[in-house]
Design a protein around this motif. Structure first.
Motif, PDB file in Angstrom:
ATOM      1  N   ALA A 229      40.258  53.970  43.348  1.00  0.00           N
ATOM      2  CA  ALA A 229      41.118  52.868  42.905  1.00  0.00           C
ATOM      3  C   ALA A 229      42.006  52.374  44.040  1.00  0.00           C
ATOM      4  O   ALA A 229      42.210  51.166  44.206  1.00  0.00           O
ATOM      5  CB  ALA A 229      41.966  53.316  41.718  1.00  0.00           C
TER       6      ALA A 229
ATOM      7  N   CYS B 205      47.855  49.522  35.147  1.00  0.00           N
ATOM      8  CA  CYS B 205      47.302  48.222  35.553  1.00  0.00           C
ATOM      9  C   CYS B 205      47.998  47.087  34.796  1.00  0.00           C
ATOM     10  O   CYS B 205      48.193  45.997  35.339  1.00  0.00           O
ATOM     11  CB  CYS B 205      45.788  48.185  35.355  1.00  0.00           C
ATOM     12  SG  CYS B 205      45.224  48.130  33.656  1.00  0.00           S
TER      13      CYS B 205
ATOM     14  N   ASN C  92      45.211  47.938  40.801  1.00  0.00           N
ATOM     15  CA  ASN C  92      44.363  49.080  41.146  1.00  0.00           C
ATOM     16  C   ASN C  92      45.134  50.136  41.924  1.00  0.00           C
ATOM     17  O   ASN C  92      44.961  51.335  41.698  1.00  0.00           O
ATOM     18  CB  ASN C  92      43.150  48.605  41.955  1.00  0.00           C
ATOM     19  CG  ASN C  92      42.003  48.144  41.078  1.00  0.00           C
ATOM     20  OD1 ASN C  92      41.253  48.945  40.547  1.00  0.00           O
ATOM     21  ND2 ASN C  92      41.871  46.833  40.920  1.00  0.00           N
TER      22      ASN C  92
ATOM     23  N   PRO D 220      39.550  52.540  39.055  1.00  0.00           N
ATOM     24  CA  PRO D 220      39.512  51.085  39.261  1.00  0.00           C
ATOM     25  C   PRO D 220      39.421  50.292  37.963  1.00  0.00           C
ATOM     26  O   PRO D 220      38.792  50.712  36.997  1.00  0.00           O
ATOM     27  CB  PRO D 220      38.255  50.887  40.123  1.00  0.00           C
ATOM     28  CG  PRO D 220      38.099  52.177  40.850  1.00  0.00           C
ATOM     29  CD  PRO D 220      38.534  53.231  39.874  1.00  0.00           C
TER      30      PRO D 220
END
Length: 586
Positions: free
Chosen positions: A118, A68, A306, A316
């Motif tokens: 996610a 991320c 994500n 997520p």
């Protein structure tokens, strides 16, 4: 100032973070590297703790953090915003995937489900960003969100208490967790409780009195040292153990189509919470630099992050206000800070996976509990109680919904309550009688000015909402009641500036009310009616009943016309404001 090259503009349109990095200045490097290393110290333990909060192996929190950070560094428009596993999302993830993972709790299946979640969440957020659907985040009002987070914090704390005390429970729901914790107190491991409780107290104290010190890092280092020196693992304290070495391959999660459909409600709930967090956090930090945010780009970037996490065994993520603040305080200038953090975590996984093997599980529980305490906002709850009781009740109902129904149903309850509160205000809006207050220009609420003068035979009214099907009957009954109290009324003047719309149901009601008034020698008059609303009234065929003689540009003009017609003079009220004349909202 030089105009950016066309190539640079094209890159910025798709990947603003990457465009920013292409214009990187060497003098920022020292601060960004330092901030990245400081951030790593926070990302590692929190990532592991929040992964376990989501019902996943601790290692997945590190995979998620890496991807991320890289995803947002490429696509994110903010220079300092930090993404990662989040305490507010952990229970939502667990509530979505654990029922599907099966009774055996197969970690591989849970990871696959979390990765698919996610990907779906990322797709939802990218679509929201590209199509302008981010307004969905506005469906949660601040009082409802305060209540939701308070309830969430309580459920997190109760769920982590057994781990803090050194045992585990197999229960469902808040009350099941409470019962399991009380029943399991006899299995408390004293060493686990000592290391966990001391860690929690130290985190809270350091965050309160030494906010610039990385409290979580201090506690993690001390607890690892205590475990090694005192042999706490031999005394029954569970530790993380060695982490798998290496990095997961790029792959699509192996889940069934039926599972994907069941993951969608959870993804929508996660997207709403993440969008709300992202917009508020991004706006706050942008304001410090005198900038504004591009909500669509922020949502697209969070979605890309994500998706990146989902493709490498992650779950997520959302924006983190606390980690962003740490990065900013450490001097972060660009998203290179996040890339340094991602690189540092990767190096740990590749070369020193045993670095955290002696980290006690009760310490991770302490990290999560400390994070849950930061979710609560008791001062804001008290302000709601003092300022607006209706919104306090809404907030408490949202909190109780999370506690009693669970995290996902609680999320639905929170959104429903927020929407219902908006509808309630339009259904039963504030409405009042107006009068002339001596010494003050204009016309004023007689509730606030009980000695305001009235004009005999003329009712001046204000209705603070659009007229539509839900409040049309309320509007008519209110006027009928006022006219019944004062049968000498000849004109009812509506100060229509707050009336922003009139639907067909309300238009029919106005037609009937106007006709009823005309039969009794009365007139329904509108002042300050907006042009768009007036055109709507005309299209609805009301111009025959509400013609030009019923419409005035200002209240003063309507009052002057009435006085010319009747010769009436202002006079002081003969009685106090009654319940029929004024109703406050909540």
């Amino acid at each position: 100032m030089n105009e950016p090259a066309p190539e640079h503009r094209r890159v910025a349109a798709v990947a603003p973070g990457l465009a920013s990095l292409l214009g990187y200045r060497a003098r920022w490097l020292g601060r960004d590297v330092t901030a990245g290393l400081v951030l790593t110290a926070l990302l590692v333990p929190q990532g592991m703790a929040y992964a376990e909060l989501a019902g996943l192996p601790a290692i997945t929190g590190l995979y998620t953090s890496i991807l991320c950070l890289v995803g947002y560094a490429v696509f994110g428009p903010s220079r300092v915003l930090v993404l990662g596993p989040d305490s507010s999302l952990g229970p939502l993830i667990a509530a979505t995937i654990l029922p599907l993972a099966g009774a055996d709790g197969d970690p591989a299946r849970a990871i696959a489900l979390a990765s698919a979640l996610a990907l779906i969440t990322g797709a939802v957020m990218i679509i929201a960003g590209l199509t302008g659907l981010g307004f969905v985040a506005d469906l949660i009002s601040r009082p409802a969100m305060i209540g939701y987070l308070n309830g969430l914090a309580l459920t997190i704390m109760v769920g982590q208490l057994p781990k803090l005390f050194g045992f585990s429970v197999d229960a469902e729901g808040f009350f099941g967790d409470v019962a399991g914790f009380v029943t399991g107190l006899g299995s408390t491991v004293p060493a686990a409780l000592a290391i966990g409780a001391l860690g929690l107290v130290l985190i809270v104290v350091l965050q309160r009195y030494l906010p610039k010190l990385p409290a979580v890092l201090v506690v993690v280092v001390l607890s690892i040292g205590a475990t090694a020196l005192l042999g706490l693992a031999a005394r029954g304290v569970d530790v993380v153990g060695p982490l798998p070495q290496g990095f997961p391959p790029l792959s699509l999660p192996d889940v069934r189509l039926s599972d994907l459909l069941l993951l969608v409600p959870g993804a929508l709930g996660i997207a709403v919470v993440s969008l709300t967090d992202t917009i508020s956090t991004a706006s706050s930090f942008a304001a410090r630099e005198g900038r504004t945010i591009d909500g669509g780009r922020e949502m697209t970037a969070i979605g890309a992050a994500n998706v990146g996490a989902g493709l490498f065994g992650g779950f997520p993520v959302s924006t983190s206000g606390s980690r962003t603040a740490v990065a900013a305080q450490a001097g972060a200038r660009t998203q290179l800070t996040g890339l340094v953090g991602a690189a540092a975590i990767t190096l740990i996984l590749l070369f020193v996976p045993g670095l955290l093997r002696d980290l006690p599980q009760p310490t991770l529980a302490a990290v999560v509990i400390a994070a849950s305490l930061s979710l609560t906002d008791l001062p804001a709850t008290r302000r709601l109680f003092r300022v607006r009781r209706a919104e306090f009740v809404l907030s408490m109902t949202a909190a109780i919904g999370v506690v009693l129904l669970g995290v996902l149903p609680g999320m639905a309850v929170t959104v429903a309550l927020s929407a219902a509160n908006v509808f309630r205000r339009a259904w039963w809006p504030y409405r009042t009688v107006l009068g002339r207050a001596p010494g003050l220009p204009g016309f004023h609420d007689v509730h606030s000015h009980p000695h305001a003068e009235r004009l005999p035979g003329c009712l001046l009214l204000r209705f603070d909402a659009p007229l539509f099907f839900a409040n049309a009957r309320t509007f008519r009954e209110w006027i009928d009641e006022l006219v019944h109290v004062d049968p000498d009324v000849r004109w009812v003047v509506i100060a229509a500036e707050p009336v922003t719309d009139v639907d067909t149901t309300a238009a029919e009601m106005l037609r009937e009310l106007t006709a009823a008034f005309e039969r009794r020698g009365r007139r329904l008059v509108f002042a300050e009616l907006k042009d768009p609303v007036r055109r709507t009234v005309e299209r609805a065929g009301l111009t025959g009943a509400v013609d030009a003689t019923h419409l005035f540009p200002t209240i003063d003009a309507a009052v002057a016309a009435f006085r010319d017609l009747t010769g009436a003079s202002w006079r002081s009220p003969d009685r106090a404001v009654g319940p029929a004349e004024d109703r406050t909202d909540g």
